[in-house]
Write a protein that holds these residues in place. Structure first.
Motif, mmCIF file in Angstrom:
data_model
loop_
_atom_site.group_PDB
_atom_site.id
_atom_site.type_symbol
_atom_site.label_atom_id
_atom_site.label_comp_id
_atom_site.label_asym_id
_atom_site.label_seq_id
_atom_site.Cartn_x
_atom_site.Cartn_y
_atom_site.Cartn_z
ATOM 1 N N LEU A 34 -4.733 -9.957 -10.887
ATOM 2 C CA LEU A 34 -4.778 -8.436 -10.483
ATOM 3 C C LEU A 34 -3.887 -8.593 -9.002
ATOM 4 C CD1 LEU A 34 -8.527 -8.048 -11.059
ATOM 5 C CD2 LEU A 34 -6.756 -7.127 -12.306
ATOM 6 N N PRO A 35 -3.560 -7.100 -8.865
ATOM 7 C CA PRO A 35 -2.656 -7.013 -7.513
ATOM 8 C C PRO A 35 -3.290 -7.197 -6.382
ATOM 9 C CG PRO A 35 -3.171 -4.629 -8.388
ATOM 10 C CD PRO A 35 -3.820 -6.001 -9.555
ATOM 11 N N ASN A 36 -2.626 -7.954 -5.520
ATOM 12 C CA ASN A 36 -2.993 -8.554 -4.227
ATOM 13 C C ASN A 36 -3.686 -7.666 -3.220
ATOM 14 O OD1 ASN A 36 -0.707 -7.362 -3.416
ATOM 15 N ND2 ASN A 36 0.307 -9.406 -2.359
ATOM 16 N N GLY A 37 -3.429 -6.217 -3.162
ATOM 17 C CA GLY A 37 -3.776 -5.043 -2.465
ATOM 18 C C GLY A 37 -5.007 -4.350 -2.678
ATOM 19 N N LEU A 38 -5.402 -4.924 -3.779
ATOM 20 C CA LEU A 38 -6.758 -4.224 -4.621
ATOM 21 C C LEU A 38 -7.798 -4.052 -3.559
ATOM 22 C CD1 LEU A 38 -7.286 -2.728 -7.277
ATOM 23 C CD2 LEU A 38 -8.249 -5.087 -7.984
ATOM 24 N N LEU A 39 -8.251 -5.161 -2.782
ATOM 25 C CA LEU A 39 -9.251 -5.170 -2.018
ATOM 26 C C LEU A 39 -8.986 -5.234 -0.484
ATOM 27 C CD1 LEU A 39 -11.468 -7.487 -4.014
ATOM 28 C CD2 LEU A 39 -11.638 -5.053 -3.753
ATOM 29 N N PRO A 40 -8.441 -3.824 0.152
ATOM 30 C CA PRO A 40 -7.941 -4.053 1.559
ATOM 31 C C PRO A 40 -9.263 -3.999 2.573
ATOM 32 C CG PRO A 40 -7.736 -1.861 0.631
ATOM 33 C CD PRO A 40 -8.160 -2.781 -0.369
ATOM 34 N N LEU A 41 -10.113 -4.980 2.474
ATOM 35 C CA LEU A 41 -11.119 -5.017 3.229
ATOM 36 C C LEU A 41 -10.755 -5.414 4.826
ATOM 37 C CD1 LEU A 41 -13.819 -6.411 1.057
ATOM 38 C CD2 LEU A 41 -13.286 -4.312 1.377
ATOM 39 N N LYS A 42 -11.331 -4.846 5.760
ATOM 40 C CA LYS A 42 -11.112 -5.084 7.483
ATOM 41 C C LYS A 42 -12.249 -6.010 7.973
ATOM 42 C CE LYS A 42 -8.076 -1.158 7.629
ATOM 43 N NZ LYS A 42 -8.153 0.081 7.401
ATOM 44 N N ASP A 43 -11.876 -6.625 8.886
ATOM 45 C CA ASP A 43 -12.918 -7.682 9.826
ATOM 46 C C ASP A 43 -13.934 -8.202 8.874
ATOM 47 O OD1 ASP A 43 -11.599 -6.573 12.143
ATOM 48 O OD2 ASP A 43 -12.826 -4.803 12.254
ATOM 49 N N GLU A 138 -0.122 -3.427 -4.946
ATOM 50 C CA GLU A 138 0.521 -4.335 -4.471
ATOM 51 C C GLU A 138 0.897 -4.382 -3.090
ATOM 52 O OE1 GLU A 138 3.454 -5.085 -7.686
ATOM 53 O OE2 GLU A 138 1.879 -6.202 -8.975
ATOM 54 N N ILE A 139 0.876 -5.476 -2.395
ATOM 55 C CA ILE A 139 1.270 -5.614 -0.972
ATOM 56 C C ILE A 139 2.327 -6.430 -1.028
ATOM 57 C CG2 ILE A 139 0.638 -6.288 1.316
ATOM 58 C CD1 ILE A 139 -2.149 -5.531 0.673
ATOM 59 N N GLU A 140 3.324 -6.135 -0.596
ATOM 60 C CA GLU A 140 4.841 -7.142 -0.385
ATOM 61 C C GLU A 140 4.078 -8.194 0.647
ATOM 62 O OE1 GLU A 140 8.541 -5.747 0.078
ATOM 63 O OE2 GLU A 140 8.137 -3.797 -1.052
ATOM 64 N N GLU A 141 4.464 -9.362 0.179
ATOM 65 C CA GLU A 141 3.989 -10.641 1.084
ATOM 66 C C GLU A 141 5.095 -10.601 2.152
ATOM 67 O OE1 GLU A 141 2.594 -13.995 -1.134
ATOM 68 O OE2 GLU A 141 1.597 -12.655 -2.363
ATOM 69 N N LYS A 142 4.723 -11.018 3.366
ATOM 70 C CA LYS A 142 5.915 -11.153 4.462
ATOM 71 C C LYS A 142 6.422 -12.678 4.201
ATOM 72 C CE LYS A 142 3.380 -8.122 7.513
ATOM 73 N NZ LYS A 142 2.100 -7.763 8.054
ATOM 74 N N ASP A 143 7.533 -12.580 4.302
ATOM 75 C CA ASP A 143 8.401 -13.878 4.334
ATOM 76 C C ASP A 143 9.256 -14.229 5.450
ATOM 77 O OD1 ASP A 143 9.668 -16.018 3.236
ATOM 78 O OD2 ASP A 143 11.004 -14.981 1.697
ATOM 79 N N GLY A 144 9.033 -15.073 6.162
ATOM 80 C CA GLY A 144 9.745 -15.416 7.246
ATOM 81 C C GLY A 144 11.071 -15.612 7.065
#
Length: 159
Positions: A34-43, A138-144
């Motif tokens: 499943l897409p990685n941004g489906l559950l944008p929970l905080k704290d 989907e959230i684009e994953e940050k890549d250093g």
């Protein structure tokens, strides 16, 4: 009322702290397709996963509302979100509602078509459903490395 009992926790992998729970929830979503941004929970304070049954839960300090910009939908997440997961599916979802017109509607199931057509479907307990492109969640994953590459390119242009 919480669905997470001490007996259930004893059988589960349990994690504490927002950073670790964010990492584990995104990993789980990716692992079940499943897409990685489906559950944008905080704290998040706690999350857990019982592998034998597929039961997962996530606890956050307070309820949050998130707008998925690509589809213009508001979704509300309760302080505790729980579900049963399997590949490509979330079933018996608790703690998630979406706004349709002026009403908040409870979601009970989420699934990605198999074979993937690029659609994710959200279903209510009444059997109503709606499908959207998977890319909207989907959230684009940050890549250093990507950042370094861009900085290097900028330096080349300036010289």
């Amino acid at each position: 009322m919480s669905l997470v009992t001490e007996e259930l926790k004893a059988k589960a992998e349990v994690y504490h702290g927002d950073e670790l729970c964010q990492e584990k929830s995104k990993f789980l979503l990716k692992e079940i397709g499943l897409p990685n941004g489906l559950l944008p929970l905080k704290d998040m304070e706690e999350c857990g996963y019982v592998k034998e049954t597929g039961f997962v839960w996530m606890k956050q300090k307070k309820s949050t509302t998130h707008k998925f910009e690509k589809i213009g939908k508001l979704v509300s997440y309760a302080p505790e979100v729980s579900a049963h997961v399997e590949h490509g599916k979330i079933k018996k979802l608790n703690g998630v509602k979406t706004k349709e017109l002026l009403l908040w509607i409870t979601l009970s199931d989420i699934f990605v078509d198999d074979p993937p057509t690029g659609k994710i479907t959200f279903k209510t307990p009444a059997g109503l459903f709606r499908s959207f492109p998977v890319s909207a969640f989907e959230i684009e994953e940050k890549d250093g490395k990507g950042k370094e590459g861009k900085e290097a390119a900028v330096e080349v242009k300036e010289v």
